[in-house]
Design an enzyme around this catalytic site. Structure first.
Site, short mmCIF file in Angstrom:
data_model
loop_
_atom_site.label_atom_id
_atom_site.label_comp_id
_atom_site.label_asym_id
_atom_site.label_seq_id
_atom_site.Cartn_x
_atom_site.Cartn_y
_atom_site.Cartn_z
N PHE A 87 129.76 38.95 47.33
CA PHE A 87 129.81 37.51 47.63
C PHE A 87 128.53 36.78 47.24
O PHE A 87 128.36 35.62 47.60
CB PHE A 87 130.10 37.30 49.12
CG PHE A 87 131.45 37.84 49.52
CD1 PHE A 87 132.60 37.09 49.33
CD2 PHE A 87 131.58 39.10 50.07
CE1 PHE A 87 133.85 37.59 49.68
CE2 PHE A 87 132.83 39.61 50.42
CZ PHE A 87 133.96 38.85 50.23
N LEU A 88 127.63 37.46 46.52
CA LEU A 88 126.38 36.77 46.17
C LEU A 88 126.65 35.56 45.28
O LEU A 88 127.66 35.50 44.58
CB LEU A 88 125.40 37.73 45.50
CG LEU A 88 125.78 38.38 44.16
CD1 LEU A 88 125.66 37.44 42.98
CD2 LEU A 88 124.92 39.60 43.92
N LYS A 92 138.13 38.67 48.66
CA LYS A 92 137.25 38.06 47.65
C LYS A 92 137.93 36.88 46.95
O LYS A 92 137.35 35.81 46.78
CB LYS A 92 136.83 39.13 46.63
CG LYS A 92 136.04 38.61 45.46
CD LYS A 92 134.68 38.06 45.87
CE LYS A 92 134.06 37.27 44.73
NZ LYS A 92 132.79 36.64 45.09
N ASN A 151 136.89 32.68 47.12
CA ASN A 151 136.64 31.81 45.96
C ASN A 151 137.70 30.72 45.83
O ASN A 151 137.40 29.59 45.45
CB ASN A 151 136.52 32.63 44.68
CG ASN A 151 135.13 33.23 44.54
OD1 ASN A 151 134.25 32.96 45.36
ND2 ASN A 151 134.93 34.04 43.52
N PHE A 186 130.01 22.84 50.17
CA PHE A 186 131.04 22.71 49.12
C PHE A 186 131.88 21.46 49.26
O PHE A 186 133.08 21.48 49.05
CB PHE A 186 131.93 23.97 49.08
CG PHE A 186 131.27 25.08 48.31
CD1 PHE A 186 131.61 25.32 46.99
CD2 PHE A 186 130.26 25.83 48.88
CE1 PHE A 186 130.96 26.30 46.27
CE2 PHE A 186 129.61 26.81 48.16
CZ PHE A 186 129.97 27.05 46.85
N TYR A 206 130.68 18.57 47.74
CA TYR A 206 130.06 17.63 46.81
C TYR A 206 130.99 17.31 45.64
O TYR A 206 131.40 18.20 44.91
CB TYR A 206 128.75 18.19 46.26
CG TYR A 206 127.69 18.30 47.32
CD1 TYR A 206 126.89 17.21 47.64
CD2 TYR A 206 127.51 19.48 48.04
CE1 TYR A 206 125.95 17.29 48.64
CE2 TYR A 206 126.56 19.57 49.04
CZ TYR A 206 125.78 18.47 49.33
OH TYR A 206 124.85 18.57 50.33
N CYS A 227 133.03 32.79 37.92
CA CYS A 227 133.88 33.29 39.00
C CYS A 227 135.04 32.36 39.36
O CYS A 227 136.20 32.75 39.21
CB CYS A 227 133.04 33.58 40.23
SG CYS A 227 131.94 34.98 39.98
N ARG A 274 128.81 30.27 31.49
CA ARG A 274 130.23 30.60 31.38
C ARG A 274 131.06 29.51 32.07
O ARG A 274 130.81 29.18 33.21
CB ARG A 274 130.50 31.99 32.00
CG ARG A 274 129.95 33.11 31.15
CD ARG A 274 130.17 34.47 31.78
NE ARG A 274 129.21 34.74 32.83
CZ ARG A 274 129.11 35.92 33.47
NH1 ARG A 274 129.91 36.92 33.15
NH2 ARG A 274 128.21 36.11 34.41
N1 LIG Z 1 128.36 36.52 38.66
C1 LIG Z 1 128.62 36.29 39.93
O1 LIG Z 1 128.09 35.36 40.55
C2 LIG Z 1 129.56 37.18 40.68
C3 LIG Z 1 129.61 37.12 42.09
C4 LIG Z 1 130.49 37.95 42.76
C5 LIG Z 1 131.32 38.81 42.05
N2 LIG Z 1 131.26 38.83 40.69
C6 LIG Z 1 132.13 39.76 39.99
O2 LIG Z 1 131.36 40.90 39.60
C7 LIG Z 1 131.80 41.40 38.34
C8 LIG Z 1 130.67 41.41 37.35
O3 LIG Z 1 130.27 40.07 37.11
P1 LIG Z 1 128.92 39.72 36.34
O4 LIG Z 1 128.76 38.25 36.42
O5 LIG Z 1 127.83 40.62 36.81
O6 LIG Z 1 129.32 40.16 34.85
P2 LIG Z 1 128.37 40.35 33.59
O7 LIG Z 1 129.20 40.05 32.42
O8 LIG Z 1 127.08 39.62 33.80
O9 LIG Z 1 128.01 41.91 33.61
C9 LIG Z 1 128.93 42.92 33.37
C10 LIG Z 1 128.21 44.05 32.64
O10 LIG Z 1 129.04 45.20 32.57
C11 LIG Z 1 128.77 45.86 31.35
N3 LIG Z 1 129.86 46.82 31.08
C12 LIG Z 1 131.11 46.60 30.65
N4 LIG Z 1 131.80 47.76 30.55
C13 LIG Z 1 130.96 48.75 30.94
C14 LIG Z 1 131.08 50.15 31.08
N5 LIG Z 1 132.23 50.79 30.83
N6 LIG Z 1 130.00 50.86 31.49
C15 LIG Z 1 128.84 50.23 31.77
N7 LIG Z 1 128.67 48.90 31.67
C16 LIG Z 1 129.72 48.16 31.26
C17 LIG Z 1 128.64 44.73 30.38
O11 LIG Z 1 127.98 45.12 29.19
C18 LIG Z 1 127.83 43.72 31.21
O12 LIG Z 1 126.45 43.89 31.03
C19 LIG Z 1 132.98 40.52 37.94
O13 LIG Z 1 134.16 41.10 38.38
C20 LIG Z 1 132.72 39.24 38.71
O14 LIG Z 1 133.90 38.52 38.98
C21 LIG Z 1 130.41 38.04 40.00
#
Ligand SMILES: NC(=O)c1ccc[n+]([C@@H]2O[C@H](COP(=O)([O-])OP(=O)(O)OC[C@H]3O[C@@H](n4cnc5c(N)ncnc54)[C@H](O)[C@@H]3O)[C@@H](O)[C@H]2O)c1
Length: 440
Positions: free
Chosen positions: A155-156, A210, A214, A255, A257, A266, A334
């Site tokens: 949830f960060l 989750k 969102n 939330f 605004y 996300c 993104r």
């Molecule tokens: N970004 C956010 O704020 C946030 C918050 C909560 C949850 N999430 C969820 O967490 C997940 C990750 O999000 P993110 O923003 O960190 O994505 P991101 O794209 O920043 O990072 C994902 C990483 O995984 C790597 N990867 C892909 N396949 C791989 C494999 N087989 N082995 C090793 N590494 C591999 C990619 O190269 C990439 O560096 C998503 O499901 C997202 O919905 C994101």
């Protein structure tokens, strides 16, 4: 504890680093060799407040390492966190190929008990698919190594990710294996020393929680955006309305605004993915359809205001644009509203000079050498000779500009504020025409 973090992006890097910070031995693995090179050379591939120093500290202490070596990664952690991306597929569903590839990788290599933790945001039922993928790999190797699969959605918030992980509101664990539950409790014990924040539930409920969180937050944003548009038409001021309802503890301040629509990695994809799941089950969530449609329209609300003031043909116009990231304190672009705003203005012939405190390298990567966009070294540099200022991201440094200097730098005295950052009377006192969201 020995922990492997699979995927070293916004979630994996923060989670891995914070787990090292409390004393665990963490190995982060990624398939992106460039990312791992940056980290191994002491750099940080993303912008996240507080992260760089924490990485440096834990690397120096020998508790945090980065690799592309899959054998080493699977061998290292009893806990294997999967934090890879789950981007939207063409039909809106979450693309599970990276999660399942990570699971198969574990199954192909593991030789002792592992707890596989889904931290990525994944559709309900994914833990079962992860379990099946690992089982299939083990079967094809003719081995029967024990393992458990746990759901632990994250949830960060980007921009406050380290703080959020170190001081979580809650930690959701979906699990049914006693050994895994005990391990997960131990992992999170250091993050909840003053009171219990761990919510233990079944795996499917954890996965759904989750998406529900969102979807709820996105709903609040779209609701406020639609109300703001109505306030525009009625001559009411949405900021007064926001205060009037936010002060009700049943509603709360967060939330609420109005702005240029939600973006980021996300909300858009998670709203789509939840709707896809619901539709497949014959129970589409009507409210989410509206949330999404309202958001798409809202991204262009500011452009509508610009066109209403300057005309449909913006050829020859140059706009200063403050803020490219989808929100402050991150370089993540993104699904950022800035992308649609820039595209819509460029389609009408306008050129953009953008400024963002941290997202300009990312914008350069996204836009390449597109002729319609250039970058300024400071917010004021972006303004020089521009036809209007457009505020898209509410970075702190945009909150209190020198309006007289702003007026002097602009070719036309126009400010289009997509985040309602300014007091209208103050802006107008400087001789500027001010357009914001839902305020007369
Ligand atoms: N970004 C956010 O704020 C946030 C918050 C909560 C949850 N999430 C969820 O967490 C997940 C990750 O999000 P993110 O923003 O960190 O994505 P991101 O794209 O920043 O990072 C994902 C990483 O995984 C790597 N990867 C892909 N396949 C791989 C494999 N087989 N082995 C090793 N590494 C591999 C990619 O190269 C990439 O560096 C998503 O499901 C997202 O919905 C994101």
């Amino acid at each position: 504890m020995k922990i492997t973090m699979i995927g070293t992006g916004y979630v994996g890097l923060v989670t891995g680093t914070c787990l090292a910070e409390v004393g665990n031995d963490v190995l982060c693995v990624d398939v992106d060799a460039h990312k791992i090179d940056i980290l191994n050379q002491g750099g940080v591939p993303i912008h996240e407040p507080g992260l760089e120093a924490m990485i440096a500290r834990n690397v120096a202490a020998g508790r945090l390492r980065f690799t592309t070596d899959q054998d080493a990664a699977v061998a290292h952690g009893t806990l294997q966190f999967i934090a890879v991306g789950t981007p939207p597929d063409e039909d809106g569903s979450a693309d599970m190929q990276y999660v399942l590839a990570a699971a198969r990788n574990i199954g192909r290599r593991m030789s002792e008990f592992k707890i596989v933790v889904d931290k990525s945001t994944v559709p309900v039922g994914t833990a079962d698919r992860v379990r099946a993928a690992i089982a299939e790999e083990l079967r094809s190797r003719g081995v029967d190594t024990p393992y458990a699969v746990v759901s632990n959605p994250e949830f960060l918030k980007e921009g406050a990710a380290v703080e959020d992980f170190m001081r979580p509101d809650r930690v959701v664990i979906g699990a049914d294996d006693e050994r895994a539950i005990a391990m997960m409790r131990a992992v999170y014990a250091p993050f909840q020393r003053n009171h219990e924040r761990l919510l233990l539930m079944d795996v499917r409920s954890a996965e759904l929680t989750k998406y529900a969180a969102n979807a709820m937050l996105a709903t609040r944003i779209s609701f406020m955006n639609e109300l703001a548009n109505l306030a525009d038409a009625l001559g009411a001021d949405i900021e007064h309305v926001r205060q009037g309802i936010g002060s009700d503890p049943r509603i709360g301040w967060q939330f609420l605004y109005p702005g240029v629509g939600y973006g980021g990695s996300c909300f858009p994809k998670d709203v789509k993915a939840l709707q896809h799941t619901a539709t497949e089950l014959g129970r589409p969530l009507q409210i989410l359809g509206a949330v999404e449609a309202a958001n798409e329209a809202q991204k262009l609300r500011l452009v509508e205001k610009i066109v209403a003031r300057l005309g449909a043909d913006l050829a020859g116009c140059r706009f200063a644009l403050w803020g490219l990231a989808f929100k402050p304190n991150t370089d993540d672009m993104r699904e950022a509203p800035s992308l649609e705003i820039i595209a819509a203005l460029a389609a009408r012939g306008a050129r953009i000079v953008a400024y963002d405190p941290v997202a300009m390298p990312e914008a350069q990567r996204v836009f390449g050498d597109a002729p319609h966009i250039a970058y300024a070294a400071t917010p004021m540099d972006a303004l020089a000779g521009a036809d209007a200022l457009i505020v898209v991201t509410e970075w702190k440094e945009f909150r209190s500009p020198d309006f007289d200097a702003l007026r002097a730098a602009l070719k036309q005295p126009l400010v289009f504020d997509g985040r309602n950052l300014y007091e209208p009377a103050l802006v107008r006192a400087a001789g500027l025409e001010y357009f914001s969201i839902g305020r007369p």
